[in-house]
Design an enzyme around this catalytic site. Structure first.
Site, PDB file in Angstrom:
ATOM      1  N   GLU A 277       0.802  -1.222   0.000  1.00  0.00           N
ATOM      2  CA  GLU A 277       0.000   0.000   0.000  1.00  0.00           C
ATOM      3  C   GLU A 277       0.839   1.278   0.000  1.00  0.00           C
ATOM      4  OE1 GLU A 277      -3.973  -1.818   2.185  1.00  0.00           O
ATOM      5  OE2 GLU A 277      -2.433  -0.827   3.400  1.00  0.00           O
TER       6      GLU A 277
ATOM      7  N   GLU B 231       0.501  -5.852  15.232  1.00  0.00           N
ATOM      8  CA  GLU B 231       0.518  -5.875  13.768  1.00  0.00           C
ATOM      9  C   GLU B 231       1.933  -5.759  13.210  1.00  0.00           C
ATOM     10  OE1 GLU B 231      -1.610  -3.677   9.938  1.00  0.00           O
ATOM     11  OE2 GLU B 231      -1.859  -2.858  11.954  1.00  0.00           O
TER      12      GLU B 231
END
Length: 680
Positions: free
Chosen positions: A470, A614
């Site tokens: 991304e 994460e």
């Protein structure tokens, strides 16, 4: 730059190793218990959940940070999108001993442990030197809207003990709460129920929470202090014991026309059944789930970490709900509780092999929202079905406006179609394929046929996308986007053939001619014009696994080595090295497979239980997506399991040198056992 990245990685591993040691050194019940006994150490709580409600206990006595309600969404003024809701919390307890309120300063001999086999979160301590306390928090698997806090007391000295309970209503998420206390008769005995009902902030739902004390042993005095709280008290002489439970329920108009009455009915049911019998059924449900299990011999650390990942994915979903799993599961409101590609690409594969009921629920979440995806495609000028990047309960786009991923990260539609085909390959349910799977796969193929651009040389390009990486926006011919579109189109052709349907000839033609770009150095390019920039996570490398588009071993290795130096080792998400591990295991490089296996969890573990964050630099557990990648590293990498058009097969693979064996139980519809033994 490559050396700097590697040194950073080594530094992170060393920092994180302290937390892994406490887990690795513990051999309780062959890898079923995670323990902590340092109250003052770094602490990140681990959720306990049943697929419908998630509860986050913390280290302070009886502390529960919040309750998460699965797929109950309300508009958030702060985020500008629908956001999963915190529930009204009926599980609050405050303890006093001889009039002193017990908090972290008043306790000794503190311990916590997570019992994964029975799905309970347990705490013990000594309060004021007078009372030994042991309690467990259990989100009931057999009653998805209910949970129990079970408390055992042992007096070390004579002491007067009391517990007060009341509802906690998250202020920003609810309006106009009403508090009530009611009694009911049970066998001539009066029992009380506290209850709160409130509307969500924008009137979408009503939420009702109820709680009640159930006294199992000991003579408690019980009273309602006001409509908002109740108190139970007992005096124990030294050596005496007492047991009670606080049971709570949370129901909403999302699931019940009358949540107010239902929340009380379930409390009364537990009163009549008694807590022990309800917990026995809960344990039986988890015994069924654990028929799908992973056993690792020779590496206690890996056993704990892998089973904890499986435990959390089992906790975050349940069969029959037609719901899926968000990136943070039921641990928090992270990512607003939305459903991303994380579900199909990272979590679904292990659930498909280990628990078909949960996998079917996850894929049904998508088939049930096909119409919303068709509306979305039409609104952007495309044919077929275009699934949202971030999906709420309504299947609509819920990505915050500041992120353009919502408009341009289109590979998710292909990811979902591929998951549908894989589900059929495992389940072999032709009725499901006809009624559910094929309509979705067909409409996704139609989307890609309308989305591609034909080039003058007859090839096809996909312009203007955001890929798995991304960091790169508005790019053309992204490797993973193109690869997933190729795979989805091929799946559509195969599904049509399976059902004797006629597939448009352009589907196969487009799939065969979509561009995958190779540079002069032989490296597969992440996108047109890629010049070696830093990337967020694995993108091009996904062409080898899970897509299976690149199969040449030398090419796989070259691409792995090249992109390892490009990945953001500090802020990139946990999934990359799970995928690297699978590929190294399959090309039979045991050393690199083990190295990348450790890299896919150690930097992201948070003490004391090893919950996933994460990224190596973040603190937002529990990251269910990372758990999914870790499980693929073990199941599909070291275990060699692969889903093919003919079902599940086992490919040749290798194990880490320290592992004696790997056993994967309960795989597929036949619940088969696969075993890999390390030949030394």
């Amino acid at each position: 730059m490559k050396i700097i990245c590697y040194l950073f990685y080594v530094f992170v591993i060393l920092l994180s190793f302290k937390s892994t040691v406490s887990i690795a050194a513990n051999k309780d019940e062959e890898g079923w218990i995670l323990r902590c006994d340092d109250y003052n150490g770094d602490y990140t709580g681990a959720p306990v959940a049943n697929g419908t409600i998630g509860i986050l206990p913390w280290k302070e006595p009886f502390s529960i940070r919040h309750v998460i309600l699965n797929h109950i969404f309300e508009y958030s003024d702060a985020d500008g999108v629908n956001k999963v809701m915190q529930g009204i919390n009926p599980f609050n307890l405050a303890m006093t001993v001889d009039g002193d309120l017990i908090d972290g300063k008043d306790i000794t001999s503190w311990q916590q442990w997570i019992d994964m086999r029975n799905a309970s979160h347990n705490t013990s301590f000594i309060a004021n030197g007078k009372v030994k306390v042991e309690y467990s928090v259990v989100a009931l698997r057999n009653m998805p809207y209910a949970a129990v806090v079970n408390v055992h007391l042992t007096a070390l000295k004579d002491a007067g003990i009391s517990f007060t309970t009341g509802m906690k209503v998250p202020e920003r998420e609810y309006q106009s709460p009403q508090f009530l206390f009611q009694t009911f008769n049970r066998g001539g005995q009066k029992d009380g129920i506290l209850q709160t009902i409130a509307k969500t902030s924008h009137d979408r739902y009503e939420v009702s929470a109820a709680s009640s004390f159930i006294f199992q042993e000991g003579k408690f005095d019980y009273k309602c202090l006001d409509n908002q709280s109740a108190q139970a008290g007992i005096r124990l002489l030294s050596g005496q014991k007492a047991v009670f439970s606080l049971v709570g329920t949370i129901c909403t108009t999302h699931d019940f026309s009358d949540p107010f009455s239902e929340s009380k009915r379930e409390i009364i049911y537990i009163h009549h059944q008694n807590v022990d019998s309800v917990l026995a059924v809960h344990k039986k449900c988890w015994n069924e789930l654990w028929k799908g299990d992973i056993e690792i011999r020779g590496d206690v650390e890996a056993q704990h970490v892998v089973r904890f990942a499986l435990y959390n994915l089992y906790s975050f979903c349940r069969q029959g709900t037609d719901l899926s799993i968000s990136p943070m599961g039921l641990s928090s409101q992270g990512y607003n509780g939305h459903i991303f590609w994380d579900a199909e690409t990272w979590m679904f594969p292990s659930m498909l092999l280990m628990n078909e009921g949960i996998a079917r629920s996850m894929i049904s979440y998508r088939t049930g929202r096909l119409k919303a995806a068709e509306r979305r495609a039409a609104s952007y000028g495309y044919a077929g079905a275009m699934f949202p990047w971030e999906s709420d309960d309504f299947g609509e786009e819920s990505t915050p406006i500041f992120a353009i991923t919502g408009q341009f990260e289109h590979h998710i539609s292909a990811d979902i179609a591929i998951a549908c085909w894989n589900y059929y390959c495992v389940a072999h349910d032709k009725k499901w394929l006809t009624e559910k799977g094929w309509p979705l796969i067909r409409e996704v193929a139609e989307f890609w046929a309308s989305r591609v651009r034909k080039n003058t040389d007859g090839s096809y390009s996909i312009p203007g996308v955001v890929g798995a990486d991304e960091y790169a926006e508005g790019i053309t011919d992204n490797a993973f986007t193109n690869g997933s579109a190729i795979k989805a189109l091929h799946c559509a052709v195969k599904a049509a053939k399976e059902l004797n349907e006629k597939a448009p000839s352009e589907w196969a033609d487009i799939a065969d001619k979509i561009r995958i770009i190779h540079g002069q150095d032989g490296i597969t390019q992440e996108y047109e014009g890629y010049k070696g920039q830093q990337i967020k996570q694995a993108d091009e490398n996904l062409l080898a696994y899970p897509l299976g588009i690149i199969t040449d071993r030398d090419q796989i290795r070259r691409d792995l080595e090249y992109y390892d130096a490009k990945i953001d080792h500090k802020n990139g998400p946990a999934m990359t090295y799970g995928i690297f591990c699978v590929q190294y295991a399959r090309i039979e490089d045991a050393r690199k497979a083990e190295e990348t296996f450790r890299r896919c969890y150690r930097p992201n573990m948070r003490p004391p239980f090893g919950v996933f964050a994460e990224t190596p630099s973040s603190h937002n557990p529990y990251f269910a997506t990372g758990a999914g990648a870790l499980l693929q590293a073990v199941i599909n990498g070291f275990g060699g399991l692969e889903i093919t058009d003919k079902g599940i097969v086992q490919c040749k693979s290798v194990l880490p040198a320290s592992w004696e064996s790997l056993t994967i139980k309960g795989v597929g519809m036949a619940h088969k056992t696969y075993r890999v033994v390390n030949e030394k």
